[in-house]
Design a protein around this motif. Sequence first.
Motif, PDB file in Angstrom:
ATOM      1  N   UNK A 108       7.282 -27.502  10.040  1.00  0.00           N
ATOM      2  CA  UNK A 108       8.322 -28.134   9.232  1.00  0.00           C
ATOM      3  C   UNK A 108       8.973 -27.186   8.231  1.00  0.00           C
ATOM      4  N   UNK A 109       8.438 -25.975   8.078  1.00  0.00           N
ATOM      5  CA  UNK A 109       8.960 -25.051   7.068  1.00  0.00           C
ATOM      6  C   UNK A 109       9.750 -23.941   7.750  1.00  0.00           C
ATOM      7  N   UNK A 110      11.007 -23.802   7.324  1.00  0.00           N
ATOM      8  CA  UNK A 110      11.917 -22.823   7.911  1.00  0.00           C
ATOM      9  C   UNK A 110      12.292 -21.802   6.845  1.00  0.00           C
ATOM     10  N   UNK A 111      12.251 -20.532   7.240  1.00  0.00           N
ATOM     11  CA  UNK A 111      12.640 -19.426   6.368  1.00  0.00           C
ATOM     12  C   UNK A 111      13.997 -18.931   6.856  1.00  0.00           C
ATOM     13  N   UNK A 112      14.974 -18.869   5.949  1.00  0.00           N
ATOM     14  CA  UNK A 112      16.318 -18.439   6.336  1.00  0.00           C
ATOM     15  C   UNK A 112      16.703 -17.217   5.511  1.00  0.00           C
ATOM     16  N   UNK A 113      17.020 -16.152   6.228  1.00  0.00           N
ATOM     17  CA  UNK A 113      17.484 -14.918   5.575  1.00  0.00           C
ATOM     18  C   UNK A 113      18.986 -14.790   5.806  1.00  0.00           C
ATOM     19  N   UNK A 114      19.676 -14.218   4.852  1.00  0.00           N
ATOM     20  CA  UNK A 114      21.115 -13.912   4.906  1.00  0.00           C
ATOM     21  C   UNK A 114      22.012 -15.141   4.777  1.00  0.00           C
ATOM     22  N   UNK A 115      21.444 -16.322   4.492  1.00  0.00           N
ATOM     23  CA  UNK A 115      22.262 -17.518   4.280  1.00  0.00           C
ATOM     24  C   UNK A 115      23.037 -17.396   2.970  1.00  0.00           C
ATOM     25  N   UNK A 140      15.408 -12.920  -5.859  1.00  0.00           N
ATOM     26  CA  UNK A 140      15.203 -11.472  -5.709  1.00  0.00           C
ATOM     27  C   UNK A 140      15.484 -11.006  -4.280  1.00  0.00           C
ATOM     28  N   UNK A 141      15.055 -11.804  -3.304  1.00  0.00           N
ATOM     29  CA  UNK A 141      15.209 -11.414  -1.902  1.00  0.00           C
ATOM     30  C   UNK A 141      16.287 -12.216  -1.181  1.00  0.00           C
ATOM     31  N   UNK A 142      16.866 -13.218  -1.864  1.00  0.00           N
ATOM     32  CA  UNK A 142      17.880 -14.106  -1.286  1.00  0.00           C
ATOM     33  C   UNK A 142      17.378 -14.795  -0.022  1.00  0.00           C
TER      34      UNK A 142
END
Length: 140
Positions: free
Chosen positions: A14-21, A54-56
């Motif tokens: 159920x946990x999603x990590x999104x980078x560059x959004x 910090x990491x967006x």
Amino acid sequence: GFGDRLAGGRKGLRIVVVKHMLDGIKEKDWETKIQEYCQALEHADVEKITCISKTKVVIIKFVEPAAASEAVDTWNGKLNPATQKPMEAIYWDGVTDYTNSHEDHDPDEEAKRHEDFGQWLDHQDEEELPPELRLQVADE
């Protein structure tokens, strides 16, 4: 049991990590932008959203695994309109700590810090050190 987790159920991923959004978006507009992305999903029941400035990186916990699956399918590889770079949406592995940026990690600098700390420890009087840093020899 274990099979329920693989099949989805309430215990599924159920946990999603999104980078560059959030790249190219002002911090004051992050909440609105994330809400827009989530509302565009068919199953958008969100339990919790965490933004790591910090990491967006955005970490979104959905109520149902189906919503997380839809988010990964929809967002992974989709272009961020602000930067025209693809977003990366993955399931959280349960281990990775996204609060620390490892991109600016310099192993040489860390080795030097460790060496400097060791030198500092070697040149301290035993009484000046806090008890947890004093040399302790176990009785045999």
